[in-house]
Design a protein around this motif. Structure first.
Motif, PDB file in Angstrom:
ATOM      1  N   PRO A  19      29.243  32.486  31.567  1.00  0.00           N
ATOM      2  CA  PRO A  19      29.792  31.309  32.237  1.00  0.00           C
ATOM      3  C   PRO A  19      29.179  29.999  31.751  1.00  0.00           C
ATOM      4  O   PRO A  19      29.879  28.994  31.598  1.00  0.00           O
ATOM      5  N   GLY A  20      27.862  29.989  31.523  1.00  0.00           N
ATOM      6  CA  GLY A  20      27.206  28.771  31.070  1.00  0.00           C
ATOM      7  C   GLY A  20      27.746  28.274  29.744  1.00  0.00           C
ATOM      8  O   GLY A  20      27.890  27.065  29.531  1.00  0.00           O
ATOM      9  N   ARG A  21      28.056  29.203  28.859  1.00  0.00           N
ATOM     10  CA  ARG A  21      28.599  28.824  27.557  1.00  0.00           C
ATOM     11  C   ARG A  21      29.999  28.238  27.714  1.00  0.00           C
ATOM     12  O   ARG A  21      30.336  27.221  27.104  1.00  0.00           O
ATOM     13  N   PHE A  38      39.638  23.638  39.797  1.00  0.00           N
ATOM     14  CA  PHE A  38      40.585  24.581  39.194  1.00  0.00           C
ATOM     15  C   PHE A  38      40.313  25.949  39.803  1.00  0.00           C
ATOM     16  O   PHE A  38      39.231  26.519  39.596  1.00  0.00           O
ATOM     17  N   ARG A  39      41.255  26.473  40.553  1.00  0.00           N
ATOM     18  CA  ARG A  39      41.055  27.731  41.268  1.00  0.00           C
ATOM     19  C   ARG A  39      41.823  28.861  40.605  1.00  0.00           C
ATOM     20  O   ARG A  39      42.997  28.734  40.295  1.00  0.00           O
ATOM     21  N   ARG A  40      41.125  30.009  40.433  1.00  0.00           N
ATOM     22  CA  ARG A  40      41.735  31.207  39.860  1.00  0.00           C
ATOM     23  C   ARG A  40      41.069  32.445  40.455  1.00  0.00           C
ATOM     24  O   ARG A  40      39.860  32.621  40.332  1.00  0.00           O
ATOM     25  N   SER A  41      41.809  33.300  41.098  1.00  0.00           N
ATOM     26  CA  SER A  41      41.336  34.634  41.501  1.00  0.00           C
ATOM     27  C   SER A  41      39.969  34.626  42.174  1.00  0.00           C
ATOM     28  O   SER A  41      39.056  35.352  41.780  1.00  0.00           O
ATOM     29  N   LEU A  44      42.367  25.874  31.127  1.00  0.00           N
ATOM     30  CA  LEU A  44      42.024  26.890  30.123  1.00  0.00           C
ATOM     31  C   LEU A  44      40.675  27.520  30.419  1.00  0.00           C
ATOM     32  O   LEU A  44      40.513  28.747  30.346  1.00  0.00           O
ATOM     33  N   ALA A  45      39.693  26.687  30.784  1.00  0.00           N
ATOM     34  CA  ALA A  45      38.348  27.204  31.063  1.00  0.00           C
ATOM     35  C   ALA A  45      38.363  28.150  32.262  1.00  0.00           C
ATOM     36  O   ALA A  45      37.721  29.205  32.232  1.00  0.00           O
ATOM     37  N   ALA A  46      39.085  27.789  33.323  1.00  0.00           N
ATOM     38  CA  ALA A  46      39.152  28.640  34.505  1.00  0.00           C
ATOM     39  C   ALA A  46      39.787  29.979  34.167  1.00  0.00           C
ATOM     40  O   ALA A  46      39.317  31.042  34.607  1.00  0.00           O
ATOM     41  N   THR A  47      40.855  29.945  33.378  1.00  0.00           N
ATOM     42  CA  THR A  47      41.519  31.189  32.963  1.00  0.00           C
ATOM     43  C   THR A  47      40.574  32.050  32.135  1.00  0.00           C
ATOM     44  O   THR A  47      40.494  33.273  32.322  1.00  0.00           O
ATOM     45  N   CYS A  48      39.835  31.416  31.223  1.00  0.00           N
ATOM     46  CA  CYS A  48      38.892  32.157  30.382  1.00  0.00           C
ATOM     47  C   CYS A  48      37.756  32.757  31.208  1.00  0.00           C
ATOM     48  O   CYS A  48      37.320  33.884  30.951  1.00  0.00           O
ATOM     49  N   TYR A 101      36.156  41.103  31.698  1.00  0.00           N
ATOM     50  CA  TYR A 101      35.601  41.676  30.468  1.00  0.00           C
ATOM     51  C   TYR A 101      34.201  42.244  30.720  1.00  0.00           C
ATOM     52  O   TYR A 101      33.884  43.365  30.312  1.00  0.00           O
ATOM     53  N   ARG A 102      33.353  41.460  31.432  1.00  0.00           N
ATOM     54  CA  ARG A 102      32.000  41.937  31.728  1.00  0.00           C
ATOM     55  C   ARG A 102      32.028  43.145  32.656  1.00  0.00           C
ATOM     56  O   ARG A 102      31.227  44.070  32.520  1.00  0.00           O
TER      57      ARG A 102
END
Length: 238
Positions: free
Chosen positions: A20-22, A117-120, A150-154, A161-162
């Protein structure tokens, strides 16, 4: 900035890029560059538990983020609570959030805007800062919004992924320990004269009772080859 800071590179998977920091560092750097009259940016991820990861483009901005998280008062908490953009057009005339306002003005910041930005179940709060009053009125509709989306989706994808990597690691550990568990079950079956299901149940009960991993219990049984286990194992069946 390294090449990994380019938006196009966010599609590339690696252990480092999935942190997340990256992701946040890439977001704030790009958002500050793409927003007119922006002197810096900060970003944080709120998942509802634990200390939220954060990133800033300048050390002074870290204090602005910290004072808001510590006091629960400021544009970031307000934006997270409402799920809406919070615009501070001129901090010199702002009456809300006195602690944040004083620290921002002391750093030379005259205006700021925070976009959520809200996602899941995850919220990214992107804050942009300017030395000029009213300079960020168009920021919520500019490139920063696309970058934040884009960042929220990623970040949501990275979380999945983790989780998948963790599951694979656990599966690999289970597969590696399976032969030892099978051997231990065979020994217990021989000692107790029971079937495979009962033997596995005995090993699991020992594991739970001793608060040890099943694989460790199985390894100990195999090493002892069942010697001295008759009474210990039989007591578990009574």
């Amino acid at each position: 900035m390294p090449d990994t800071a380019r938006p196009g590179s966010w599609a590339t998977e690696s252990a480092e890029s999935a942190l997340p920091g990256r992701r946040l560092s890439e977001l704030v750097e790009q958002a500050a560059r793409c927003t007119a009259d922006c002197c810096g940016a900060s970003g944080m991820v709120n998942e509802g538990a634990g200390e939220p990861p954060a990133a800033v483009t300048h050390p002074d901005l870290a204090a602005l983020v910290a004072v808001q998280l510590r006091s629960g008062d400021g544009p970031i908490p307000a934006s997270l609570d409402r799920g809406k953009t919070v615009d501070c057009a001129d901090l010199l005339r702002e009456e809300r959030w006195p602690e944040y306002r004083a620290l921002a003005l002391d750093s030379g910041v005259r205006s700021s805007v925070t976009i959520p930005f809200r996602r899941s179940g995850l919220t990214v709060a992107l804050s942009l800062y300017s030395f000029r009053p009213g300079a960020l009125s168009d920021a919520p509709h500019g490139p920063a919004r696309a970058l934040g989306d884009l960042a929220a989706t990623c970040l949501v994808r990275d979380r999945s992924y983790r989780a998948a990597l963790t599951e694979l690691d656990q599966l690999g550990t289970a597969l590696r320990s399976r032969p030892v568990v099978d051997q231990a079950c065979g020994i217990v079956m021989h000692v107790l004269g029971c079937d495979a299901d009962t033997a596995f149940g005995v090993l699991r009960r020992i594991s739970q009772g001793a608060n040890r991993k099943l694989a460790d219990v199985a390894s100990a049984v195999v090493e002892r080859r069942g010697r001295g286990l008759e009474k210990e194992l039989a007591s578990l069946l009574n």
